[in-house]
Design a protein around this motif. Structure first.
Motif, short mmCIF file in Angstrom:
data_model
loop_
_atom_site.label_atom_id
_atom_site.label_comp_id
_atom_site.label_asym_id
_atom_site.label_seq_id
_atom_site.Cartn_x
_atom_site.Cartn_y
_atom_site.Cartn_z
N SER A 88 18.27 75.21 30.22
CA SER A 88 17.28 75.95 29.54
C SER A 88 16.10 75.17 29.40
O SER A 88 14.97 75.59 29.58
CB SER A 88 17.60 76.17 28.06
OG SER A 88 18.58 77.05 28.13
N THR A 92 12.06 75.82 30.94
CA THR A 92 10.98 75.73 30.03
C THR A 92 9.96 74.74 30.89
O THR A 92 8.81 75.09 31.11
CB THR A 92 11.35 75.00 28.84
OG1 THR A 92 12.35 75.77 28.12
CG2 THR A 92 10.14 74.67 28.09
N ALA A 105 6.80 79.41 27.49
CA ALA A 105 7.51 78.77 28.12
C ALA A 105 8.82 78.43 27.61
O ALA A 105 10.04 78.52 28.11
CB ALA A 105 7.03 77.45 28.75
N MET A 106 8.70 77.93 26.20
CA MET A 106 10.07 77.56 25.55
C MET A 106 10.71 78.74 25.14
O MET A 106 12.16 78.62 25.11
CB MET A 106 9.72 76.85 24.09
CG MET A 106 9.09 75.39 24.46
SD MET A 106 8.94 74.43 22.89
CE MET A 106 8.78 72.95 23.58
N GLY A 109 12.97 79.52 28.02
CA GLY A 109 14.04 78.87 28.05
C GLY A 109 14.98 79.10 27.05
O GLY A 109 16.45 79.05 27.70
N ASN A 253 15.07 72.54 24.38
CA ASN A 253 13.87 72.52 24.00
C ASN A 253 13.31 71.21 23.39
O ASN A 253 12.41 70.47 23.60
CB ASN A 253 13.19 73.93 23.57
CG ASN A 253 12.96 74.64 24.49
OD1 ASN A 253 12.65 74.48 25.81
ND2 ASN A 253 12.91 76.06 24.15
#
Length: 340
Positions: A88, A92, A105-106, A109, A253
Motif C-alpha cells: 500500500s 501511494t 494517492a494515500m 494506497g 501510509n
C-alpha cells in the motif's frame, strides 16, 4: 436473526465477555507495571518527548491490531498485513510520482490494501482455503509485487506534504528565540496518534453498536449457529478481511510518511506484532472474543516494552524473544479460559 439484530447475546457469550474483561484488566495492570519499572530504571523514560515517541511507535501496531482483532473475532487470522502495509505504501509512493496529489494517492494506497483484504476473504470463503494458508499466500504475493514494482529500491523525493501525516502534530507550541531553530515548548499531539484514536473509537462503535459487529461476534462464536440464525457468514468474513487490509494500507501510509520515503522492505514481521497486540489484549484465537480497547492496551504494552528495552540497551534479538514469550503466555491464558 431477530435476537442478533436486537443485540441479544447467547448465555455462553456472557462468561466469555466477563473472562475477556478480566484478561483486559490483567493486561492493563501489566502495562502499568512496565511503565513503573522502566521509569524507575531510567528517569528519561517518563518524559513527555519519550511518551510521544512511544505513542508514535504504537500507532502503526495499533492500526494493524484493530484490523487483526476483527479477523480474529471471526475465528480467522491475517498473516499478510505486514506485506500489505508495504504494498500500500508503495502504491501511494508510485501514485505521487505519477502526479497524483498526496491525499488521493494515500486513498489509492488504502484501497489497494482493501483489495488485498477482499482477495483474502474471497479465497477463504469461496475457495474454502484455511485463513492461515490463504493469508500466507497473500503475504508472499503482496511483498513480491511491492519489490517488483520498485525493483527493491526505495522511493524518495515525494515532497514535504507527504511527511505531514507521519510527522505533523496538533497543538504544537514553539517559541522564537532569535536563533536558527525555535524553542519547542510543547511538541504537540502527533497526527498518527489522533488518527489511531479516531479509528479505534469508530471500530469499537462498529463492533458494539452496529449489526455487522454483532454478526462478527456471532460468526466467531459459533459459525453454524450464526448461519442458521440468518447471518451472512461469508459476507461478514469478507468484511472483516477487507477492513484488516484497509487498515494495513492506512498503517502503511502512516509509516512511510514518518520515514518520508517509501520502503518496499518495510513491515516485515509486523503481522506478529498485530497478532500479539490482539491476543495480549484478550482476543481469543478460537474466535468470538475480543475488543478494541484490549487491543489498544496490547499495542501499548508492545510499544512500551520495546521502548524501555531500547533505552536499557537490550538488543533487538532479545526483544523478539521477550515478546515471543509474552505472546505464548497470553495464548496459554486464553486456552485456560476456554477450557473453563
Amino acid at each position: 436473526m431477530a435476537d442478533l439484530d436486537r443485540g441479544a447475546e447467547p448465555s455462553s457469550w456472557t462468561f466469555k465477555l466477563s473472562a475477556g474483561s478480566f484478561h483486559k484488566l490483567s493486561a492493563l495492570l501489566t502495562l502499568a507495571l512496565l511503565i513503573f519499572a522502566f521509569s524507575f530504571g531510567n528517569a528519561a523514560f517518563f518524559s513527555i518527548n519519550n511518551g510521544l515517541t512511544v505513542l508514535l511507535q504504537t500507532s502503526v501496531i495499533g492500526l494493524l491490531g484493530i484490523g487483526m482483532t476483527m479477523v480474529i473475532i471471526t475465528g480467522g487470522i491475517d498473516l499478510s498485513v505486514g506485506s500489505v502495509l508495504a504494498l500500500s505504501g508503495t502504491i501511494t509512493g508510485l501514485s505521487i510520482k505519477a502526479g497524483v496529489p498526496v491525499g488521493p494517492a494515500m486513498a489509492i494506497g488504502v484501497m489497494a490494501g482493501a483489495a488485498c483484504g477482499f482477495v483474502n476473504g474471497f479465497v477463504i470463503t469461496k475457495m474454502r482455503i484455511t485463513p492461515f494458508v490463504a493469508t500466507l499466500g497473500m503475504m508472499l504475493i503482496a511483498r513480491g509485487v511491492a519489490l517488483q514494482l520498485t525493483g527493491a529500491a526505495p522511493i524518495s523525493r515525494l515532497g514535504e506534504s507527504f511527511g505531514l501525516l507521519g510527522n505533523g502534530s496538533l497543538f504544537r507550541i514553539v517559541e522564537k528565540t532569535g536563533g536558527i531553530f525555535p524553542k519547542v515548548v510543547f511538541p504537540g499531539i502527533p497526527y498518527p496518534v489522533i488518527l489511531l484514536a479516531v479509528v479505534a473509537l469508530a471500530a469499537a462503535y462498529l463492533l458494539r453498536r452496529r449489526q455487522i459487529g454483532r454478526h462478527i461476534y456471532a460468526t466467531g462464536s459459533n459459525e453454524e449457529a450464526a448461519r442458521l440464525s440468518g447471518v451472512l457468514v461469508d459476507r461478514t468474513k469478507i468484511f472483516a478481511y477487507v477492513l484488516s487490509g484497509a487498515l494495513a494500507g492506512l498503517a502503511g501510509n502512516v509509516l512511510m510518511s514518518r520515514l518520508v520515503t517509501v520502503q518496499p522492505n518495510e513491515g516485515v514481521m509486523y503481522e506478529l506484532d498485530a497478532i500479539a497486540a490482539a491476543v495480549i489484549g484478550g482476543a481469543s484465537l478460537m474466535g468470538g472474543v475480543g475488543n478494541i480497547s484490549g487491543t489498544m492496551i496490547g499495542a501499548a504494552i508492545i510499544g512500551v516494552l520495546r521502548n524501555g528495552l531500547n533505552m536499557a540497551g537490550v538488543s533487538a534479538f532479545i526483544q523478539q524473544i521477550v515478546i515471543g514469550v509474552i505472546v505464548i503466555l497470553a495464548v496459554y491464558v486464553d486456552q485456560i479460559r476456554n477450557r473453563r
